[in-house]
Design a protein around this motif. Structure first.
Motif, PDB file in Angstrom:
ATOM      1  N   ILE A 130       5.802  -0.264   3.181  1.00  0.00           N
ATOM      2  CA  ILE A 130       5.689  -1.679   2.546  1.00  0.00           C
ATOM      3  C   ILE A 130       5.111  -1.781   1.796  1.00  0.00           C
ATOM      4  O   ILE A 130       5.269  -2.519   0.756  1.00  0.00           O
ATOM      5  CB  ILE A 130       6.094  -2.335   3.498  1.00  0.00           C
ATOM      6  N   ALA A 131       3.948  -1.638   1.880  1.00  0.00           N
ATOM      7  CA  ALA A 131       2.945  -1.778   1.380  1.00  0.00           C
ATOM      8  C   ALA A 131       2.559  -1.833  -0.352  1.00  0.00           C
ATOM      9  O   ALA A 131       2.171  -2.054  -1.265  1.00  0.00           O
ATOM     10  CB  ALA A 131       1.478  -1.017   2.303  1.00  0.00           C
ATOM     11  N   LYS A 132       3.542   0.107   0.006  1.00  0.00           N
ATOM     12  CA  LYS A 132       3.442   0.498  -1.525  1.00  0.00           C
ATOM     13  C   LYS A 132       4.234  -0.121  -2.461  1.00  0.00           C
ATOM     14  O   LYS A 132       4.895   0.300  -3.362  1.00  0.00           O
ATOM     15  CB  LYS A 132       3.841   2.554  -1.034  1.00  0.00           C
ATOM     16  N   LEU A 133       5.411  -0.683  -1.828  1.00  0.00           N
ATOM     17  CA  LEU A 133       6.844  -0.812  -2.496  1.00  0.00           C
ATOM     18  C   LEU A 133       6.738  -2.442  -2.660  1.00  0.00           C
ATOM     19  O   LEU A 133       7.088  -3.197  -3.713  1.00  0.00           O
ATOM     20  CB  LEU A 133       7.745  -0.950  -1.600  1.00  0.00           C
ATOM     21  N   LEU A 134       5.106  -3.092  -2.384  1.00  0.00           N
ATOM     22  CA  LEU A 134       5.384  -4.548  -2.533  1.00  0.00           C
ATOM     23  C   LEU A 134       4.961  -4.684  -3.999  1.00  0.00           C
ATOM     24  O   LEU A 134       5.488  -5.675  -4.678  1.00  0.00           O
ATOM     25  CB  LEU A 134       4.449  -5.007  -1.790  1.00  0.00           C
ATOM     26  N   PRO A 135       4.146  -3.690  -5.202  1.00  0.00           N
ATOM     27  CA  PRO A 135       3.220  -4.280  -6.095  1.00  0.00           C
ATOM     28  C   PRO A 135       4.813  -4.188  -7.131  1.00  0.00           C
ATOM     29  O   PRO A 135       5.218  -4.637  -7.994  1.00  0.00           O
ATOM     30  CB  PRO A 135       2.833  -2.743  -6.440  1.00  0.00           C
TER      31      PRO A 135
END
Length: 122
Positions: free
Chosen positions: A56-61
């Motif tokens: 999720i942290a990688k997909l958020l940006p």
């Protein structure tokens, strides 16, 4: 001599103290298997949680940039719709037979014979 002798010494009854010891060891940790099983489940679930969090942290940006592009495109579509509406109104006005005379006067410097030109001065 003719007496029957046991052929296997392991068939002798075990010492009752040894049997009691084995039972007491089992009683010391009756929930050991359940505890190990629960611990393994917790570790696996924590690993899954960390993996999902990093994904999720990688997909958020990426998600945020896509949202920004979507807003820009929606703004462009809105301005294009306004322009199309204005052009459609002009098109209807230019090809309206009742307004043809006034459109020709706007686009050229000619006037009707009985009409006087109006010139504004300071």
């Amino acid at each position: 001599m003719n007496a029957i002798q046991p052929s296997d010494p392991s068939l002798k009854p075990q010492d009752p103290r040894r049997v009691a010891r084995k039972r007491s060891k089992r009683r010391r940790h009756p929930y050991r298997a359940t505890a190990i099983h629960t611990t393994v489940k917790l570790v696996v679930n924590l690993l899954l949680l960390v993996t999902a969090g990093s994904a999720i942290a990688k997909l958020l940006p990426y998600y945020l940039s896509q949202q920004q592009k979507l807003h820009e495109i929606q703004a462009e579509v809105q301005s294009a719709e306004e322009r199309i509406e204005r052009l459609r109104a002009d098109f209807n006005r230019y090809f309206d037979p009742q307004q043809a005379k006034s459109v020709m006067q706007e686009q050229s410097n000619r006037f009707e014979p009985g009409q006087r030109p109006l010139i504004l001065q300071k």
